[in-house]
Design a protein around this motif. Sequence first.
Motif, PDB file in Angstrom:
ATOM      1  N   GLN A  43       0.840  -1.176   0.000  1.00  0.00           N
ATOM      2  CA  GLN A  43       0.000   0.000   0.000  1.00  0.00           C
ATOM      3  C   GLN A  43       0.887   1.243   0.000  1.00  0.00           C
ATOM      4  O   GLN A  43       1.685   1.453   0.918  1.00  0.00           O
ATOM      5  N   LEU A  44       0.773   2.051  -1.053  1.00  0.00           N
ATOM      6  CA  LEU A  44       1.577   3.265  -1.141  1.00  0.00           C
ATOM      7  C   LEU A  44       0.841   4.416  -0.480  1.00  0.00           C
ATOM      8  O   LEU A  44      -0.381   4.524  -0.549  1.00  0.00           O
ATOM      9  N   THR A  45       1.586   5.284   0.119  1.00  0.00           N
ATOM     10  CA  THR A  45       0.989   6.498   0.679  1.00  0.00           C
ATOM     11  C   THR A  45       0.690   7.467  -0.454  1.00  0.00           C
ATOM     12  O   THR A  45       1.283   7.367  -1.549  1.00  0.00           O
ATOM     13  N   PRO A  46      -0.212   8.420  -0.241  1.00  0.00           N
ATOM     14  CA  PRO A  46      -0.464   9.435  -1.279  1.00  0.00           C
ATOM     15  C   PRO A  46       0.801  10.147  -1.731  1.00  0.00           C
ATOM     16  O   PRO A  46       0.962  10.447  -2.911  1.00  0.00           O
ATOM     17  N   ALA A  47       1.716  10.393  -0.801  1.00  0.00           N
ATOM     18  CA  ALA A  47       2.969  11.068  -1.165  1.00  0.00           C
ATOM     19  C   ALA A  47       3.804  10.198  -2.101  1.00  0.00           C
ATOM     20  O   ALA A  47       4.415  10.689  -3.062  1.00  0.00           O
ATOM     21  N   GLN A  48       3.837   8.885  -1.825  1.00  0.00           N
ATOM     22  CA  GLN A  48       4.582   7.976  -2.697  1.00  0.00           C
ATOM     23  C   GLN A  48       3.923   7.869  -4.074  1.00  0.00           C
ATOM     24  O   GLN A  48       4.609   7.825  -5.097  1.00  0.00           O
ATOM     25  N   VAL A  49       2.603   7.816  -4.083  1.00  0.00           N
ATOM     26  CA  VAL A  49       1.885   7.789  -5.362  1.00  0.00           C
ATOM     27  C   VAL A  49       2.178   9.052  -6.153  1.00  0.00           C
ATOM     28  O   VAL A  49       2.440   9.005  -7.358  1.00  0.00           O
ATOM     29  N   LYS A  50       2.146  10.191  -5.482  1.00  0.00           N
ATOM     30  CA  LYS A  50       2.417  11.460  -6.164  1.00  0.00           C
ATOM     31  C   LYS A  50       3.809  11.461  -6.780  1.00  0.00           C
ATOM     32  O   LYS A  50       3.997  11.866  -7.927  1.00  0.00           O
ATOM     33  N   ALA A  51       4.805  10.982  -6.024  1.00  0.00           N
ATOM     34  CA  ALA A  51       6.180  10.946  -6.542  1.00  0.00           C
ATOM     35  C   ALA A  51       6.268  10.053  -7.773  1.00  0.00           C
ATOM     36  O   ALA A  51       6.894  10.409  -8.783  1.00  0.00           O
ATOM     37  N   LYS A  52       5.620   8.884  -7.698  1.00  0.00           N
ATOM     38  CA  LYS A  52       5.658   7.963  -8.840  1.00  0.00           C
ATOM     39  C   LYS A  52       4.909   8.532 -10.037  1.00  0.00           C
ATOM     40  O   LYS A  52       5.370   8.444 -11.181  1.00  0.00           O
ATOM     41  N   VAL A  53       3.731   9.108  -9.795  1.00  0.00           N
ATOM     42  CA  VAL A  53       2.921   9.657 -10.889  1.00  0.00           C
ATOM     43  C   VAL A  53       3.636  10.832 -11.543  1.00  0.00           C
ATOM     44  O   VAL A  53       3.668  10.950 -12.773  1.00  0.00           O
ATOM     45  N   ASP A  54       4.228  11.710 -10.730  1.00  0.00           N
ATOM     46  CA  ASP A  54       4.965  12.845 -11.290  1.00  0.00           C
ATOM     47  C   ASP A  54       6.110  12.363 -12.172  1.00  0.00           C
ATOM     48  O   ASP A  54       6.361  12.926 -13.254  1.00  0.00           O
ATOM     49  N   LYS A  55       6.809  11.335 -11.724  1.00  0.00           N
ATOM     50  CA  LYS A  55       7.915  10.779 -12.511  1.00  0.00           C
ATOM     51  C   LYS A  55       7.396  10.188 -13.823  1.00  0.00           C
ATOM     52  O   LYS A  55       7.990  10.398 -14.893  1.00  0.00           O
ATOM     53  N   LEU A  56       6.284   9.477 -13.762  1.00  0.00           N
ATOM     54  CA  LEU A  56       5.698   8.892 -14.970  1.00  0.00           C
ATOM     55  C   LEU A  56       5.256   9.979 -15.939  1.00  0.00           C
ATOM     56  O   LEU A  56       5.449   9.866 -17.158  1.00  0.00           O
ATOM     57  N   TYR A  57       4.655  11.047 -15.433  1.00  0.00           N
ATOM     58  CA  TYR A  57       4.225  12.143 -16.294  1.00  0.00           C
ATOM     59  C   TYR A  57       5.422  12.821 -16.961  1.00  0.00           C
ATOM     60  O   TYR A  57       5.363  13.194 -18.129  1.00  0.00           O
ATOM     61  N   ARG A  58       6.506  12.983 -16.209  1.00  0.00           N
ATOM     62  CA  ARG A  58       7.704  13.596 -16.816  1.00  0.00           C
ATOM     63  C   ARG A  58       8.259  12.706 -17.923  1.00  0.00           C
ATOM     64  O   ARG A  58       8.652  13.192 -18.991  1.00  0.00           O
ATOM     65  N   GLU A  59       8.301  11.405 -17.648  1.00  0.00           N
ATOM     66  CA  GLU A  59       8.802  10.474 -18.662  1.00  0.00           C
ATOM     67  C   GLU A  59       7.882  10.453 -19.883  1.00  0.00           C
ATOM     68  O   GLU A  59       8.350  10.389 -21.028  1.00  0.00           O
ATOM     69  N   ALA A  60       6.567  10.515 -19.629  1.00  0.00           N
ATOM     70  CA  ALA A  60       5.613  10.550 -20.745  1.00  0.00           C
ATOM     71  C   ALA A  60       5.773  11.833 -21.546  1.00  0.00           C
ATOM     72  O   ALA A  60       5.658  11.828 -22.783  1.00  0.00           O
ATOM     73  N   GLU A  61       6.037  12.941 -20.852  1.00  0.00           N
ATOM     74  CA  GLU A  61       6.194  14.215 -21.560  1.00  0.00           C
ATOM     75  C   GLU A  61       7.467  14.234 -22.396  1.00  0.00           C
ATOM     76  O   GLU A  61       7.486  14.756 -23.518  1.00  0.00           O
ATOM     77  N   THR A  62       8.528  13.640 -21.871  1.00  0.00           N
ATOM     78  CA  THR A  62       9.756  13.513 -22.665  1.00  0.00           C
ATOM     79  C   THR A  62       9.487  12.707 -23.932  1.00  0.00           C
ATOM     80  O   THR A  62       9.910  13.087 -25.034  1.00  0.00           O
ATOM     81  N   ALA A  63       8.767  11.595 -23.773  1.00  0.00           N
ATOM     82  CA  ALA A  63       8.414  10.779 -24.944  1.00  0.00           C
ATOM     83  C   ALA A  63       7.475  11.546 -25.875  1.00  0.00           C
ATOM     84  O   ALA A  63       7.553  11.396 -27.100  1.00  0.00           O
TER      85      ALA A  63
END
Length: 354
Positions: A43-63
């Motif tokens: 179970q991830l905390t909201p803060a951990q989810v936010k960190a992962k989602v932000d990283k995924l969005y940055r990677e998606a934006e680079t792509a």
Amino acid sequence: MAAHRKPRQRSLSGTTVRTAATIALAGAATATAFDGTGQAAPQLTPAQVKAKVDKLYREAETATEKYDGAKEQADKAQRRLSSLQDEAARRRLKLNSARDALGLVAAAQYRDGGIDPAWQLALSSDPDRYLDNASFAERAGHRQAGQVARVRRQLREIEQLRGAARIELTSLRSRQAELKRQKKTINGKLDEARRLLARLSPQQRAQVTGAGAGTDRASRSAADARTALEGAGSATAPNSRAAAAVAYAYSKLGSPYVWGATGPDAFDCSGLAQAAYRSAGVSLPRTTYAQINAGRRVSRSELQPGDLVFFYSGISHVGIYVGNGQMIHAPNPSAPVRLAPIDLMPFAGATRVA
């Protein structure tokens, strides 16, 4: 004779049963650990989810920026290929006309029988007239040779066009393959981000994505938003083109983020910058990597409304500065076009286009 009795089975004691059960459970846990089943996701905390989602969005934006660049090059290759094909078709029409003309000459020679000129002179009833005709035929032969040379030249030109078209087709297919790769990467990152966000409650999701931040401004008219910023002390745009780009960006507050989109109803980050300046009569490149070099670099302390501000070391995000430390940008699929402070992301540079 002694009786043979069946040995009496001993009942398991409570301690023995508990021990056996523990061993069995341990074995089952070991088995499921090896085959990868039966494991509850941590179970991830909201803060951990936010960190992962932000990283995924940055990677998606680079792509996405790579996708946008590949699409721009694919579109150019397609236009060049179409132009080459059109030119080859025009040349083929000319070639067919020249071949038809040569065919008429060849047919005429066939009808005349192709008799040796010496025999034609000997058999002619009017040698003087024959010599006049022979002189004309010689001139006609020179013209025919010129026609043949033109046909050969046209054939060479058409073959060159075909070679150039083959090169463009190879380039186009390469760009299309790159588009497919980047599209797969983008969708994979966004799907993973959606799965992570789906684990959260609506309240947690709003907290992680920042939903509602700036919503009041997005819902207001562009004029009201400008008034609010001017009242906060924002600077004036340096010229009419920058002012027009800023006004366009304000008018698109609340528009959805769609990767690869350049408006008028949806945008990605570089698509919004391109559309804003297109409305001001200025042509910008498609990607953040090219946009940062599309004008004069300015420092953070020199920023004026209309300047393009770029973020992250890979120059993967762009916004339009509107003054008072604020920008308008298209953040990611979970947030519409909105106002945001430029301190929100790592600042990488700025460019003054107009």
